[in-house]
Design a protein around this motif. Sequence first.
Motif, mmCIF file in Angstrom:
data_model
loop_
_atom_site.group_PDB
_atom_site.id
_atom_site.type_symbol
_atom_site.label_atom_id
_atom_site.label_comp_id
_atom_site.label_asym_id
_atom_site.label_seq_id
_atom_site.Cartn_x
_atom_site.Cartn_y
_atom_site.Cartn_z
ATOM 1 N N ARG A 1 0.817 -1.220 0.000
ATOM 2 C CA ARG A 1 0.000 0.000 0.000
ATOM 3 C C ARG A 1 0.848 1.266 0.000
ATOM 4 O O ARG A 1 0.483 2.261 -0.617
ATOM 5 N N ALA A 2 1.958 1.229 0.687
ATOM 6 C CA ALA A 2 2.850 2.392 0.677
ATOM 7 C C ALA A 2 3.343 2.659 -0.739
ATOM 8 O O ALA A 2 3.314 3.802 -1.221
ATOM 9 N N THR A 3 3.788 1.617 -1.410
ATOM 10 C CA THR A 3 4.294 1.759 -2.774
ATOM 11 C C THR A 3 3.217 2.278 -3.715
ATOM 12 O O THR A 3 3.484 3.118 -4.579
ATOM 13 N N ALA A 4 1.993 1.796 -3.532
ATOM 14 C CA ALA A 4 0.888 2.230 -4.385
ATOM 15 C C ALA A 4 0.475 3.666 -4.111
ATOM 16 O O ALA A 4 -0.250 4.270 -4.917
ATOM 17 N N ASN A 5 0.949 4.221 -2.990
ATOM 18 C CA ASN A 5 0.572 5.589 -2.610
ATOM 19 C C ASN A 5 1.753 6.544 -2.608
ATOM 20 O O ASN A 5 1.754 7.553 -1.903
ATOM 21 N N GLY A 6 2.758 6.245 -3.435
ATOM 22 C CA GLY A 6 3.848 7.197 -3.641
ATOM 23 C C GLY A 6 4.938 7.202 -2.613
ATOM 24 O O GLY A 6 5.688 8.183 -2.494
ATOM 25 N N ALA B 1 1.757 13.392 -5.936
ATOM 26 C CA ALA B 1 0.300 13.472 -6.070
ATOM 27 C C ALA B 1 -0.369 12.310 -5.331
ATOM 28 O O ALA B 1 -1.350 12.505 -4.599
ATOM 29 N N LEU B 2 0.158 11.107 -5.515
ATOM 30 C CA LEU B 2 -0.407 9.947 -4.829
ATOM 31 C C LEU B 2 -0.241 10.075 -3.320
ATOM 32 O O LEU B 2 -1.153 9.751 -2.552
ATOM 33 N N LEU B 3 0.911 10.564 -2.899
ATOM 34 C CA LEU B 3 1.179 10.665 -1.468
ATOM 35 C C LEU B 3 0.303 11.724 -0.810
ATOM 36 O O LEU B 3 -0.218 11.511 0.288
ATOM 37 N N ARG B 4 0.114 12.855 -1.451
ATOM 38 C CA ARG B 4 -0.772 13.884 -0.889
ATOM 39 C C ARG B 4 -2.185 13.335 -0.730
ATOM 40 O O ARG B 4 -2.841 13.576 0.280
#
Length: 212
Positions: free
Chosen positions: A141-146, A182-185
């Motif tokens: 999930r971390a990787t998928a969210n930047g 963008a994904l992380l924000r």
Amino acid sequence: MNAWLTQITLNHRHRRSHELAADANLLHRELMRLAPDDLGETPRSAAGLLYRMEESRTGLRILAQTRTRPRVDRLSDGLANDVTSRDLTPLLTGLRPGAYVRYRIAANPTQRVGDPKADPRRKGKLTVVTGERGDLWWLTRATANGLHPLSLTQTRLSDTRAGMVAHAVTRFDGLAIITDTALLRDAVLTGIGRAKSYGCGLLSLGPARKPE
């Protein structure tokens, strides 16, 4: 992209503090006081409310994040010894690819497990994952969210209870590199995983130095 983080140190002498700590439904309703009224059919999502409970030197602390400026004056009188809020906009706008950050999230790591010989249309049983499977849950999930974790510490916490229902909680901490701002924000603003109404999903970030 607006978001505010409110830190609430509970007054353990207040009659409701122990009730709120023991029942996530009650705590959720209390924290929704920080947001405006009449937010439609999905008020938590509209308010962007995410929160996490933590033990501190001064007692039980709640970190509550909202998409609107928190109305701290609406919290129950005497419930908190201390309440502070800060605007997260500088943090969110300052995220850059390749930057190192410290992260923390208390999450509800679950996945559906089914019998491959059974009806493929059935989703399978929702199961809590721990240990290596828990690590893999977070890394995916971390990787998928930047976010690309460089280190990971997994800590099993007490379940959060909502009435008669218990939700498993695991805290993940570590160092990571930002890969997609963008994904992380979006992950910071909307949370990650299940049980967001019950103290899970809030992703906290802080600047870090490159490891030597």
